[in-house]
Design a protein around this motif. Structure first.
Motif, PDB file in Angstrom:
ATOM      1  N   CYS A  19       0.829  -1.204   0.000  1.00 61.36           N
ATOM      2  CA  CYS A  19       0.000   0.000   0.000  1.00 61.36           C
ATOM      3  C   CYS A  19       0.861   1.251   0.000  1.00 61.36           C
ATOM      4  CB  CYS A  19      -0.897  -0.026   1.232  1.00 61.36           C
ATOM      5  SG  CYS A  19      -1.938   1.430   1.426  1.00 61.36           S
ATOM      6  N   ALA A  20       0.282   2.320  -0.591  1.00 66.70           N
ATOM      7  CA  ALA A  20       1.002   3.595  -0.614  1.00 66.70           C
ATOM      8  C   ALA A  20       1.306   4.084   0.788  1.00 66.70           C
ATOM      9  CB  ALA A  20       0.165   4.629  -1.369  1.00 66.70           C
ATOM     10  N   TRP A  21       0.531   3.653   1.775  1.00 68.55           N
ATOM     11  CA  TRP A  21       0.737   4.079   3.157  1.00 68.55           C
ATOM     12  C   TRP A  21       2.034   3.552   3.745  1.00 68.55           C
ATOM     13  CZ3 TRP A  21      -0.955   5.273   8.314  1.00 68.55           C
ATOM     14  CH2 TRP A  21      -1.784   6.400   8.357  1.00 68.55           C
ATOM     15  N   SER A 114      -3.524   4.787 -13.999  1.00 65.36           N
ATOM     16  CA  SER A 114      -2.309   5.185 -13.302  1.00 65.36           C
ATOM     17  C   SER A 114      -2.639   5.927 -12.018  1.00 65.36           C
ATOM     18  CB  SER A 114      -1.450   6.073 -14.214  1.00 65.36           C
ATOM     19  OG  SER A 114      -0.321   6.561 -13.530  1.00 65.36           O
ATOM     20  N   PHE A 115      -3.624   6.821 -12.090  1.00 65.02           N
ATOM     21  CA  PHE A 115      -4.014   7.599 -10.914  1.00 65.02           C
ATOM     22  C   PHE A 115      -4.495   6.686  -9.787  1.00 65.02           C
ATOM     23  CE2 PHE A 115      -7.400   9.757  -8.514  1.00 65.02           C
ATOM     24  CZ  PHE A 115      -6.664  10.780  -7.947  1.00 65.02           C
ATOM     25  N   LEU A 116      -5.366   5.740 -10.120  1.00 66.78           N
ATOM     26  CA  LEU A 116      -5.886   4.827  -9.099  1.00 66.78           C
ATOM     27  C   LEU A 116      -4.785   3.918  -8.560  1.00 66.78           C
ATOM     28  CD1 LEU A 116      -9.318   3.814 -10.696  1.00 66.78           C
ATOM     29  CD2 LEU A 116      -8.910   5.411  -8.811  1.00 66.78           C
ATOM     30  N   GLY A 117      -3.943   3.425  -9.466  1.00 65.71           N
ATOM     31  CA  GLY A 117      -2.872   2.544  -9.023  1.00 65.71           C
ATOM     32  C   GLY A 117      -1.876   3.244  -8.114  1.00 65.71           C
ATOM     33  N   ARG A 118      -1.483   4.456  -8.502  1.00 60.51           N
ATOM     34  CA  ARG A 118      -0.541   5.212  -7.693  1.00 60.51           C
ATOM     35  C   ARG A 118      -1.163   5.680  -6.380  1.00 60.51           C
ATOM     36  NH1 ARG A 118       4.116   6.979 -10.173  1.00 60.51           N
ATOM     37  NH2 ARG A 118       4.320   6.543 -12.402  1.00 60.51           N
ATOM     38  N   SER A 119      -2.475   5.914  -6.388  1.00 63.60           N
ATOM     39  CA  SER A 119      -3.153   6.340  -5.159  1.00 63.60           C
ATOM     40  C   SER A 119      -3.227   5.210  -4.145  1.00 63.60           C
ATOM     41  CB  SER A 119      -4.565   6.843  -5.484  1.00 63.60           C
ATOM     42  OG  SER A 119      -4.530   7.982  -6.304  1.00 63.60           O
ATOM     43  N   ASP A 122       2.187   1.587  -3.723  1.00 64.28           N
ATOM     44  CA  ASP A 122       3.464   2.291  -3.709  1.00 64.28           C
ATOM     45  C   ASP A 122       4.162   2.081  -5.047  1.00 64.28           C
ATOM     46  OD1 ASP A 122       5.681   3.692  -2.944  1.00 64.28           O
ATOM     47  OD2 ASP A 122       6.573   2.030  -1.816  1.00 64.28           O
ATOM     48  N   VAL A 123       3.750   2.848  -6.059  1.00 66.59           N
ATOM     49  CA  VAL A 123       4.337   2.766  -7.393  1.00 66.59           C
ATOM     50  C   VAL A 123       5.484   3.752  -7.472  1.00 66.59           C
ATOM     51  CG1 VAL A 123       3.913   2.999  -9.861  1.00 66.59           C
ATOM     52  CG2 VAL A 123       2.099   2.128  -8.361  1.00 66.59           C
ATOM     53  N   ARG A 124       6.649   3.259  -7.786  1.00 71.32           N
ATOM     54  CA  ARG A 124       7.835   4.119  -7.798  1.00 71.32           C
ATOM     55  C   ARG A 124       8.449   4.128  -9.191  1.00 71.32           C
ATOM     56  NH1 ARG A 124      11.830   2.542  -3.247  1.00 71.32           N
ATOM     57  NH2 ARG A 124      12.418   4.714  -3.474  1.00 71.32           N
TER      58      ARG A 124
END
Length: 255
Positions: A19-21, A114-119, A122-124
């Protein structure tokens, strides 16, 4: 109880799913809340729970649905803009023109995906990975320099983390000062770490001639196999005043 321990469960759950968190920079509201509104002392933390729990949940929701999504809008835009790069109408006009409708249809799809995936995750990007790598190298260098300076000041501190594998001129000078001015235990700390991390930066012949018999003995134990030590030094060690050093040196260089 530290702030790190108080948030460990939340961060662990986030990191398990990628997760992005999982990354601190992706949760700015929570970070600000934790640093400024969560009491340090266990008693204050317990007393403030009726206030910090709802505020903490609000911080999580804000990070998840507002703050972090806003952080990735430009990244998603760049991902969708990649579809329009590489046009060369002069050399391939009809091919380029023929793909325009497909690119036009795919652009919003790529942007939203991309927006949903990055939101959510943790896409780097490659640039992010390289920037983090350089930051880690810079931190390792700074930590190592500070550690060597402490050794040179007479401390016997251990280095937390891994030092850089190669030393520039400033680190090499700091290493020389640490060995020249440090205490016996401090020098020992340096040699022990050097044997596994930056063996090529150390003069092992000098280390084997250390004034302390304890240090000479320990260096003989950890001496890297590729260390360049003349035969004359081994002969001197076999005649060392300390019995333990003589016995260990009699075994010869490490294989």
């Amino acid at each position: 109880m530290s702030r790190c321990h108080r948030t460990a469960a939340v961060v662990l759950l986030a990191s398990l799913s990628g997760c992005a968190w999982a990354r601190r920079e992706n949760r700015p509201v929570w970070t600000a809340f934790e640093e400024h509104l969560v009491p340090e002392s266990p008693a204050g933390f317990a007393i403030a729970l009726p206030l910090t729990v709802p505020l903490g949940l609000l911080a999580i929701v804000t990070d998840t649905f507002v703050a972090h999504p806003l952080q990735v809008v430009d990244d998603a835009w760049r991902d969708s803009a990649d579809l329009w790069r590489g046009f060369d109408f002069e050399k391939a006009y009809y091919t380029g023109a023929g793909t325009m409708p497909l690119r036009a249809v795919a652009t919003p799809v790529v942007f939203v995906g991309s927006f949903l995936g990055r939101s959510c995750f943790d896409v780097r990007d490659t640039e992010d990975v390289e920037r983090d790598r350089l930051a880690e190298l810079a931190k390792a260098r700074a930590d190592t320099l500070a550690w060597l300076q402490r050794i040179a000041g007479g401390e016997d501190a251990r280095l937390a983390g891994r030092p850089p594998s190669s030393f520039d001129a400033e680190l090499q000078a700091a290493l020389a000062l640490a060995i020249g001015r440090g205490s016996a235990l401090g020098r020992l700390r340096v040699y022990e770490r050097a044997a596994t991390s930056f063996a090529g930066a150390v003069d092992w012949q000098l280390a084997l001639g250390d004034p302390s018999a304890v240090v000479r003995y320990r260096v003989l134990q950890i001496l890297p196999g590729g260390a360049d030590v003349p035969d004359a030094t081994w002969q001197r060690l076999r005649e060392d005043p300390d019995e333990a050093v003589r016995a260990l040196a009699a075994r010869g260089p490490p294989k």
